[in-house]
Design a protein around this motif. Structure first.
Motif, PDB file in Angstrom:
ATOM      1  N   SER A   2      25.104  30.822  65.167  1.00 37.77           N
ATOM      2  CA  SER A   2      25.890  31.376  65.128  1.00 37.77           C
ATOM      3  C   SER A   2      26.062  32.936  64.556  1.00 37.77           C
ATOM      4  CB  SER A   2      27.748  31.088  65.400  1.00 37.77           C
ATOM      5  OG  SER A   2      27.421  30.427  64.026  1.00 37.77           O
ATOM      6  N   ARG A   3      27.086  33.804  64.830  1.00 38.39           N
ATOM      7  CA  ARG A   3      27.290  35.109  64.110  1.00 38.39           C
ATOM      8  C   ARG A   3      27.695  34.281  62.494  1.00 38.39           C
ATOM      9  NH1 ARG A   3      32.369  38.379  66.999  1.00 38.39           N
ATOM     10  NH2 ARG A   3      33.630  36.410  66.283  1.00 38.39           N
ATOM     11  N   PRO A   4      27.381  36.209  61.708  1.00 38.43           N
ATOM     12  CA  PRO A   4      27.870  35.421  59.722  1.00 38.43           C
ATOM     13  C   PRO A   4      29.678  34.925  59.874  1.00 38.43           C
ATOM     14  CG  PRO A   4      26.521  36.910  60.284  1.00 38.43           C
ATOM     15  CD  PRO A   4      26.876  36.494  61.470  1.00 38.43           C
ATOM     16  N   PHE A   5      29.885  34.768  59.418  1.00 33.12           N
ATOM     17  CA  PHE A   5      31.408  33.586  59.430  1.00 33.12           C
ATOM     18  C   PHE A   5      31.723  34.414  57.754  1.00 33.12           C
ATOM     19  CE2 PHE A   5      34.839  30.579  57.700  1.00 33.12           C
ATOM     20  CZ  PHE A   5      35.667  31.031  59.224  1.00 33.12           C
ATOM     21  N   ASN A   6      32.506  35.682  58.044  1.00 35.28           N
ATOM     22  CA  ASN A   6      33.329  36.596  57.116  1.00 35.28           C
ATOM     23  C   ASN A   6      34.053  36.997  57.311  1.00 35.28           C
ATOM     24  OD1 ASN A   6      30.667  36.474  56.390  1.00 35.28           O
ATOM     25  ND2 ASN A   6      30.887  38.575  56.285  1.00 35.28           N
ATOM     26  N   ILE A   7      35.403  36.180  55.912  1.00 36.37           N
ATOM     27  CA  ILE A   7      36.865  36.663  55.727  1.00 36.37           C
ATOM     28  C   ILE A   7      36.762  36.410  54.326  1.00 36.37           C
ATOM     29  CG2 ILE A   7      37.509  34.483  55.709  1.00 36.37           C
ATOM     30  CD1 ILE A   7      39.203  35.085  57.344  1.00 36.37           C
ATOM     31  N   GLU A   8      38.028  37.621  54.245  1.00 34.09           N
ATOM     32  CA  GLU A   8      38.556  38.175  52.568  1.00 34.09           C
ATOM     33  C   GLU A   8      39.195  37.223  52.711  1.00 34.09           C
ATOM     34  OE1 GLU A   8      38.103  39.634  49.429  1.00 34.09           O
ATOM     35  OE2 GLU A   8      36.930  39.468  50.326  1.00 34.09           O
ATOM     36  N   ILE A   9      40.005  36.541  52.077  1.00 34.75           N
ATOM     37  CA  ILE A   9      41.264  35.710  51.534  1.00 34.75           C
ATOM     38  C   ILE A   9      41.541  36.129  50.473  1.00 34.75           C
ATOM     39  CG2 ILE A   9      42.622  33.670  50.778  1.00 34.75           C
ATOM     40  CD1 ILE A   9      41.096  33.837  53.490  1.00 34.75           C
ATOM     41  N   THR A  10      42.936  37.250  50.325  1.00 36.10           N
ATOM     42  CA  THR A  10      43.410  38.254  49.515  1.00 36.10           C
ATOM     43  C   THR A  10      44.029  37.243  48.261  1.00 36.10           C
ATOM     44  OG1 THR A  10      45.597  38.617  50.674  1.00 36.10           O
ATOM     45  CG2 THR A  10      43.973  39.853  50.949  1.00 36.10           C
ATOM     46  N   GLU A  11      44.626  35.928  49.077  1.00 37.59           N
ATOM     47  CA  GLU A  11      45.770  35.113  47.163  1.00 37.59           C
ATOM     48  C   GLU A  11      44.839  34.581  46.663  1.00 37.59           C
ATOM     49  OE1 GLU A  11      47.736  36.802  50.950  1.00 37.59           O
ATOM     50  OE2 GLU A  11      46.197  34.667  50.751  1.00 37.59           O
ATOM     51  N   SER A  12      44.577  34.648  45.937  1.00 36.18           N
ATOM     52  CA  SER A  12      43.884  33.991  44.657  1.00 36.18           C
ATOM     53  C   SER A  12      43.976  32.187  45.036  1.00 36.18           C
ATOM     54  CB  SER A  12      44.708  34.111  43.518  1.00 36.18           C
ATOM     55  OG  SER A  12      45.931  33.612  42.962  1.00 36.18           O
ATOM     56  N   GLU A  13      43.220  31.300  44.504  1.00 34.34           N
ATOM     57  CA  GLU A  13      43.400  30.240  44.835  1.00 34.34           C
ATOM     58  C   GLU A  13      44.697  29.137  44.249  1.00 34.34           C
ATOM     59  OE1 GLU A  13      40.419  26.509  44.676  1.00 34.34           O
ATOM     60  OE2 GLU A  13      39.104  28.867  43.890  1.00 34.34           O
ATOM     61  N   ALA A  14      45.073  29.311  43.107  1.00 36.84           N
ATOM     62  CA  ALA A  14      46.249  29.344  42.730  1.00 36.84           C
ATOM     63  C   ALA A  14      47.167  29.626  43.511  1.00 36.84           C
ATOM     64  CB  ALA A  14      46.602  29.424  41.151  1.00 36.84           C
ATOM     65  N   GLU A  15      47.306  30.730  43.528  1.00 32.57           N
ATOM     66  CA  GLU A  15      48.638  30.726  44.640  1.00 32.57           C
ATOM     67  C   GLU A  15      48.733  30.336  46.310  1.00 32.57           C
ATOM     68  OE1 GLU A  15      49.835  35.698  45.865  1.00 32.57           O
ATOM     69  OE2 GLU A  15      48.140  36.115  44.496  1.00 32.57           O
ATOM     70  N   LEU A  16      47.492  29.948  46.810  1.00 29.92           N
ATOM     71  CA  LEU A  16      47.526  29.766  47.944  1.00 29.92           C
ATOM     72  C   LEU A  16      47.954  27.176  47.850  1.00 29.92           C
ATOM     73  CD1 LEU A  16      44.132  31.315  49.425  1.00 29.92           C
ATOM     74  CD2 LEU A  16      46.000  31.063  50.464  1.00 29.92           C
ATOM     75  N   LYS A  17      47.438  27.201  46.342  1.00 29.89           N
ATOM     76  CA  LYS A  17      47.688  25.840  45.965  1.00 29.89           C
ATOM     77  C   LYS A  17      49.695  25.377  45.894  1.00 29.89           C
ATOM     78  CE  LYS A  17      46.058  22.247  44.787  1.00 29.89           C
ATOM     79  NZ  LYS A  17      45.399  21.357  45.757  1.00 29.89           N
ATOM     80  N   LYS A  18      49.944  26.065  45.107  1.00 29.76           N
ATOM     81  CA  LYS A  18      51.186  27.129  45.094  1.00 29.76           C
ATOM     82  C   LYS A  18      52.347  27.187  46.189  1.00 29.76           C
ATOM     83  CE  LYS A  18      55.007  28.475  42.735  1.00 29.76           C
ATOM     84  NZ  LYS A  18      55.617  29.441  41.804  1.00 29.76           N
ATOM     85  N   GLN A  19      52.052  27.307  47.686  1.00 26.42           N
ATOM     86  CA  GLN A  19      52.224  28.175  48.874  1.00 26.42           C
ATOM     87  C   GLN A  19      52.038  26.609  50.011  1.00 26.42           C
ATOM     88  OE1 GLN A  19      50.196  30.959  50.758  1.00 26.42           O
ATOM     89  NE2 GLN A  19      51.209  33.213  49.371  1.00 26.42           N
ATOM     90  N   LEU A  20      51.244  26.194  49.415  1.00 26.67           N
ATOM     91  CA  LEU A  20      50.541  25.068  50.087  1.00 26.67           C
ATOM     92  C   LEU A  20      51.556  23.748  49.679  1.00 26.67           C
ATOM     93  CD1 LEU A  20      48.609  24.462  52.091  1.00 26.67           C
ATOM     94  CD2 LEU A  20      47.167  23.182  50.995  1.00 26.67           C
ATOM     95  N   GLN A  21      51.666  23.790  48.593  1.00 28.57           N
ATOM     96  CA  GLN A  21      52.985  22.552  47.930  1.00 28.57           C
ATOM     97  C   GLN A  21      54.666  22.462  49.135  1.00 28.57           C
ATOM     98  OE1 GLN A  21      52.078  23.098  43.763  1.00 28.57           O
ATOM     99  NE2 GLN A  21      50.915  21.453  43.910  1.00 28.57           N
TER     100      GLN A  21
END
Length: 169
Positions: A2-21
């Motif tokens: 398969s082709r390479p899997f590239n994606i740029e996630i702009t938010e930080s891990e902490a932000e993502l964790k908080k949103q997820l909660q």
């Protein structure tokens, strides 16, 4: 391969964790979970995300394309179907509201169905009329309390006079 899997996630891990909660909707939670896994490096392939979430890889691809195009806002956007138009339009609703305000009003929901047919040429089901009047307009029918046709008028007047309280001075 398969082709390479590239994606740029702009938010930080902490932000993502908080949103997820704090997210409530299940679909939004899955999409945020996917972004958190990608940012934290737990997942490196779309197939793995699909297996973890129980989703087809085409769904994951579509989600990632939405994120690439419009960011978080477009990813979490839920499109709703416009639905059907109301059978009773705003003009007729206003007229119905005025009729319900009259002291005479309507004696039954069936009478409202007939009135809509005669005055506005609308064929509306009884249940639709009931739901519209009761819940949308908050109206009630003008129905007097039942009285016996054998009732003695004189006895009623005498009874009312015995209930009157003397005025307090």
């Amino acid at each position: 391969m398969s082709r390479p899997f590239n994606i740029e996630i702009t938010e930080s891990e902490a932000e993502l964790k908080k949103q997820l909660q704090h997210v409530r909707e299940a679909i939004a939670k899955e999409k945020l979970q996917m972004r958190w896994w990608l940012k934290s490096g737990q997942v490196t392939q779309q197939q793995e995300i699909g297996k973890r979430l129980g989703r087809d890889t085409s769904t994951i691809t579509r989600w990632l394309q939405k994120y690439r195009r419009g960011g978080l806002k477009q990813l979490l956007q839920v499109n709703k179907a416009p639905g059907n138009e109301r059978k009773i339009n705003a003009e007729v609703l206003a007229d119905l509201q005025r009729q319900l305000q009259n002291p005479e009003g309507f004696r039954s929901y069936g009478a409202i169905v007939e009135w809509l047919q005669e005055k506005h040429g609308l064929t509306v089901e009884y249940g639709t009329v009931y739901a519209t009047v009761r819940y949308l307009l908050g109206g009630k029918l003008k129905v007097p309390r039942p009285q016996s046709h054998q009732q003695n008028e004189q006895a009623v007047e005498t009874f009312k006079k015995t209930l009157e309280l003397p005025s307090l001075r």
